[in-house]
Design a protein around this motif. Structure first.
Motif, PDB file in Angstrom:
ATOM      1  N   MET A 374    -139.324 -59.058 113.756  1.00  0.00           N
ATOM      2  CA  MET A 374    -140.301 -58.196 113.089  1.00  0.00           C
ATOM      3  C   MET A 374    -141.278 -57.598 114.083  1.00  0.00           C
ATOM      4  O   MET A 374    -141.679 -56.439 113.954  1.00  0.00           O
ATOM      5  CB  MET A 374    -141.036 -59.003 112.016  1.00  0.00           C
ATOM      6  N   GLU A 375    -141.662 -58.376 115.086  1.00  0.00           N
ATOM      7  CA  GLU A 375    -142.561 -57.855 116.119  1.00  0.00           C
ATOM      8  C   GLU A 375    -141.907 -56.700 116.873  1.00  0.00           C
ATOM      9  O   GLU A 375    -142.538 -55.690 117.172  1.00  0.00           O
ATOM     10  CB  GLU A 375    -142.939 -58.974 117.095  1.00  0.00           C
ATOM     11  N   ALA A 376    -140.613 -56.849 117.173  1.00  0.00           N
ATOM     12  CA  ALA A 376    -139.885 -55.784 117.877  1.00  0.00           C
ATOM     13  C   ALA A 376    -139.771 -54.536 117.007  1.00  0.00           C
ATOM     14  O   ALA A 376    -139.934 -53.413 117.487  1.00  0.00           O
ATOM     15  CB  ALA A 376    -138.488 -56.279 118.260  1.00  0.00           C
ATOM     16  N   ALA A 377    -139.508 -54.735 115.722  1.00  0.00           N
ATOM     17  CA  ALA A 377    -139.370 -53.586 114.812  1.00  0.00           C
ATOM     18  C   ALA A 377    -140.700 -52.893 114.622  1.00  0.00           C
ATOM     19  O   ALA A 377    -140.776 -51.663 114.570  1.00  0.00           O
ATOM     20  CB  ALA A 377    -138.820 -54.054 113.469  1.00  0.00           C
ATOM     21  N   ALA A 378    -141.790 -53.679 114.521  1.00  0.00           N
ATOM     22  CA  ALA A 378    -143.115 -53.095 114.283  1.00  0.00           C
ATOM     23  C   ALA A 378    -143.557 -52.232 115.457  1.00  0.00           C
ATOM     24  O   ALA A 378    -144.197 -51.197 115.272  1.00  0.00           O
ATOM     25  CB  ALA A 378    -144.129 -54.210 114.041  1.00  0.00           C
ATOM     26  N   SER A 379    -143.180 -52.610 116.675  1.00  0.00           N
ATOM     27  CA  SER A 379    -143.596 -51.822 117.840  1.00  0.00           C
ATOM     28  C   SER A 379    -142.913 -50.467 117.872  1.00  0.00           C
ATOM     29  O   SER A 379    -143.407 -49.531 118.473  1.00  0.00           O
ATOM     30  CB  SER A 379    -143.275 -52.593 119.121  1.00  0.00           C
ATOM     31  N   LEU A 380    -141.743 -50.345 117.237  1.00  0.00           N
ATOM     32  CA  LEU A 380    -141.021 -49.076 117.200  1.00  0.00           C
ATOM     33  C   LEU A 380    -141.447 -48.208 116.029  1.00  0.00           C
ATOM     34  O   LEU A 380    -141.097 -47.036 115.961  1.00  0.00           O
ATOM     35  CB  LEU A 380    -139.510 -49.342 117.085  1.00  0.00           C
ATOM     36  N   GLU A 457    -136.975 -41.967 104.248  1.00  0.00           N
ATOM     37  CA  GLU A 457    -137.785 -42.433 105.366  1.00  0.00           C
ATOM     38  C   GLU A 457    -138.974 -43.247 104.865  1.00  0.00           C
ATOM     39  O   GLU A 457    -139.333 -44.271 105.443  1.00  0.00           O
ATOM     40  CB  GLU A 457    -138.278 -41.244 106.197  1.00  0.00           C
ATOM     41  N   GLN A 458    -139.559 -42.787 103.760  1.00  0.00           N
ATOM     42  CA  GLN A 458    -140.698 -43.508 103.193  1.00  0.00           C
ATOM     43  C   GLN A 458    -140.276 -44.886 102.681  1.00  0.00           C
ATOM     44  O   GLN A 458    -140.991 -45.872 102.856  1.00  0.00           O
ATOM     45  CB  GLN A 458    -141.304 -42.700 102.043  1.00  0.00           C
ATOM     46  N   VAL A 459    -139.095 -44.940 102.045  1.00  0.00           N
ATOM     47  CA  VAL A 459    -138.597 -46.222 101.532  1.00  0.00           C
ATOM     48  C   VAL A 459    -138.377 -47.199 102.680  1.00  0.00           C
ATOM     49  O   VAL A 459    -138.749 -48.374 102.601  1.00  0.00           O
ATOM     50  CB  VAL A 459    -137.293 -46.016 100.727  1.00  0.00           C
ATOM     51  N   ARG A 460    -137.749 -46.706 103.772  1.00  0.00           N
ATOM     52  CA  ARG A 460    -137.521 -47.571 104.934  1.00  0.00           C
ATOM     53  C   ARG A 460    -138.848 -48.047 105.524  1.00  0.00           C
ATOM     54  O   ARG A 460    -138.995 -49.211 105.900  1.00  0.00           O
ATOM     55  CB  ARG A 460    -136.697 -46.833 105.991  1.00  0.00           C
ATOM     56  N   GLU A 466    -143.652 -54.042 104.007  1.00  0.00           N
ATOM     57  CA  GLU A 466    -143.637 -55.199 103.113  1.00  0.00           C
ATOM     58  C   GLU A 466    -143.119 -56.442 103.841  1.00  0.00           C
ATOM     59  O   GLU A 466    -143.681 -57.535 103.721  1.00  0.00           O
ATOM     60  CB  GLU A 466    -142.771 -54.912 101.885  1.00  0.00           C
ATOM     61  N   ALA A 467    -142.023 -56.260 104.598  1.00  0.00           N
ATOM     62  CA  ALA A 467    -141.444 -57.383 105.327  1.00  0.00           C
ATOM     63  C   ALA A 467    -142.409 -57.894 106.397  1.00  0.00           C
ATOM     64  O   ALA A 467    -142.564 -59.110 106.574  1.00  0.00           O
ATOM     65  CB  ALA A 467    -140.122 -56.958 105.965  1.00  0.00           C
ATOM     66  N   ALA A 468    -143.049 -56.965 107.109  1.00  0.00           N
ATOM     67  CA  ALA A 468    -143.989 -57.362 108.162  1.00  0.00           C
ATOM     68  C   ALA A 468    -145.157 -58.154 107.585  1.00  0.00           C
ATOM     69  O   ALA A 468    -145.551 -59.191 108.129  1.00  0.00           O
ATOM     70  CB  ALA A 468    -144.494 -56.125 108.894  1.00  0.00           C
TER      71      ALA A 468
END
Length: 508
Positions: A374-380, A457-460, A466-468
């Protein structure tokens, strides 16, 4: 360019085969003709979903489930059915999807025969006409179900009704009655013999594996009956299968039927009825096991009943699987709990034989992996949200232009009929109008595609947010967290784990 996706849903039950108008071919013809007349058709992708031989009284149908999953993934823009009953005959569930789920995901729903289009009922449910159509479909199904059950129960009482499927150890004779299957019957007799000698279900399962006796599913598959998935069986008997055989009265010649009652019309969920409600017919067919042996086994086999058993919950319940054989891992409930592969206990040569992994360590490892991912995804993922309504005014302008051009074509034709213009003038002006209408529709389709792409894009983005929040606000792995994010966790003997996520593109 993003396609506008139109889903054509067709359902045909066994009862519907009597009517040609409800055939799959006729339903497809009607739906395709309707879709072809829609302005969105020029830039549309047509997908067909066909449930053949399924009741409409519930939504336990493979293709309708696939359709609903695609709606929830924002991959369907419009659903077209011939009439409400094709989509569903259950008034509550059908109304829930049409009035709550589809509007939430901006999915248009059209029922041709009922002249119903959710675009015409924004903020409304369609009125009493729609509600009564739901109820008529539902009560028709209930009436048919009651008549069918009454006839079946009458046959049961007379001893005439027989299931098409024979229990393991039996087969259908030439006259359609049950007779012993010599090879399988010998295995059933061996199971009862071992039980009478004091062996429990687990010990019997190990002995059957040691003797290389195929499981009931494997035995049927070898004879062309592929009802059961035996891809992960590998000749290993389940103790629960052994216990079911040991308590089955059919092996002493009694036919037992009507043990379960279906919970809802057309559904597959059922509950066990009290024994006094069963239909038991003694001496119905040849016995495989002597009654004295059967009764001895019933008294010797220990069966534990815990009426007030507490529900055991833990973070990876139903999520942890063996990476070697694919079976769900069992979990001991002790001070120091472990996950282990029960399926391979009988097979000492298996890689996962006696595989054990500390429950706390596994749950901690899964949580740490989640957090790092999640940390990796949040940075992108940049801050801010996508403005979905950016193209809204442009969409309404195109819709108005298309409507005006279609009205202009009708007026042009009326002028020709009234003799105000000649044929050549009519043809020329109509051609110019058609060309402009086509350009406008194409431009409108582009705008729709852009709006859909922004919505996805908004849904993603919302899924990631939500996951973060769920991961970073949690101090450890919880059942809520795994239900939200994890499909399954594969565990291997070297303590290696693989996580399959529910939200497919969350870490892209």
């Amino acid at each position: 360019m993003q396609k506008y996706v139109i889903a054509l849903y067709i359902r045909l039950s066994i009862e519907d085969y009597k009517y040609d108008s409800l055939s799959i071919e006729n339903q497809l013809l009607v739906l395709n003709e309707y879709a072809a007349a829609m302005p969105e058709y020029l830039n549309a992708e047509i997908s067909e979903f066909i449930d053949n031989g399924y009741s409409g009284t519930n939504f336990e149908r493979p293709q309708v489930q696939k359709l609903i999953e695609m709606v929830r993934a924002n991959r369907i823009d419009c659903i077209i059915v011939k009439d409400f009953s094709r989509f569903g005959r259950n008034s509550i569930e059908t109304g829930y999807f049409i009035e709550r789920v589809f509007p939430l995901f901006h999915t248009r729903f059209i029922s041709i025969s009922d002249d119903f289009d959710t675009n015409n009922f924004k903020g409304d449910t369609g009125g009493m006409d729609v509600a009564f159509k739901y109820l008529i479909s539902e009560y028709y199904s209930r009436d048919m179900s009651i008549k069918t059950k009454s006839a079946k129960y009458a046959k049961m009482q007379r001893g005439e009704y027989q299931s098409k499927i024979c229990p393991y150890g039996y087969r259908k004779s030439a006259d359609g009655r049950m007779e012993p299957d010599p090879e399988a019957a010998a295995v059933v007799q061996l199971i009862f013999q071992l039980a009478a000698e004091g062996n429990n279900g687990t010990a019997i399962a190990r002995e059957l594996f040691r003797r290389d006796i195929p499981t009931p599913g494997e035995y049927k598959a070898a004879r062309g009956n592929h009802t059961h998935d035996i891809s992960r069986t590998r000749g290993i008997w389940s103790p629960s299968t052994v216990l079911r055989i040991l308590e089955d009265e059919r092996y002493i010649g009694s036919y037992v039927i009507g043990k379960r009652a279906v919970l809802e019309v057309g559904g597959t969920r059922s509950r066990m009825k009290n024994r006094d409600k069963w239909y038991i017919i003694p001496d119905h067919h040849p016995a495989i096991v002597e009654k004295s042996v059967f009764e001895k086994v019933q008294t010797s086999q220990l069966r534990f009943s815990q009426p007030n058993k507490k529900k055991r919950d833990y973070p990876l319940k139903g999520k942890a699987f063996c990476g070697c054989c694919g079976h769900a891992l069992s979990r001991t409930m002790q001070k120091t709990s472990y996950y282990y592969c029960r399926h391979s206990e009988a097979d000492e040569a298996s890689r996962c034989h006696k595989m054990r992994i500390n429950a706390a360590e596994l749950e901690k490892a899964v949580f740490i992996t989640l957090k790092k991912q999640m940390e990796a995804a949040a940075s992108l993922n940049p801050d801010g949200t996508v403005r979905l309504e950016a193209a809204a005014p442009e969409r309404s302008e195109y819709e108005q232009q298309i409507e005006e051009l279609q009205d202009g074509k009708r007026l042009l034709y009326e002028r020709y009929l009234l003799g105000e213009i000649d044929l050549d003038t009519y043809k020329a002006e109509k051609a110019a109008c058609d060309e402009l209408l086509l350009k406008t529709k194409n431009a409108y389709a582009v705008v729709l595609a852009q709006a859909k792409q922004k919505q996805e894009e908004q849904v993603r983005h919302d899924n990631r947010q939500e996951a973060a929040r769920a991961v970073f606000n949690s101090e450890g792995l919880t059942a809520e967290l795994t239900d939200l994010l994890i499909d399954r966790v594969l565990v291997y003997p070297d303590n290696r784990i693989e996580i399959a996520y529910k939200i497919k593109d969350i870490f892209d």
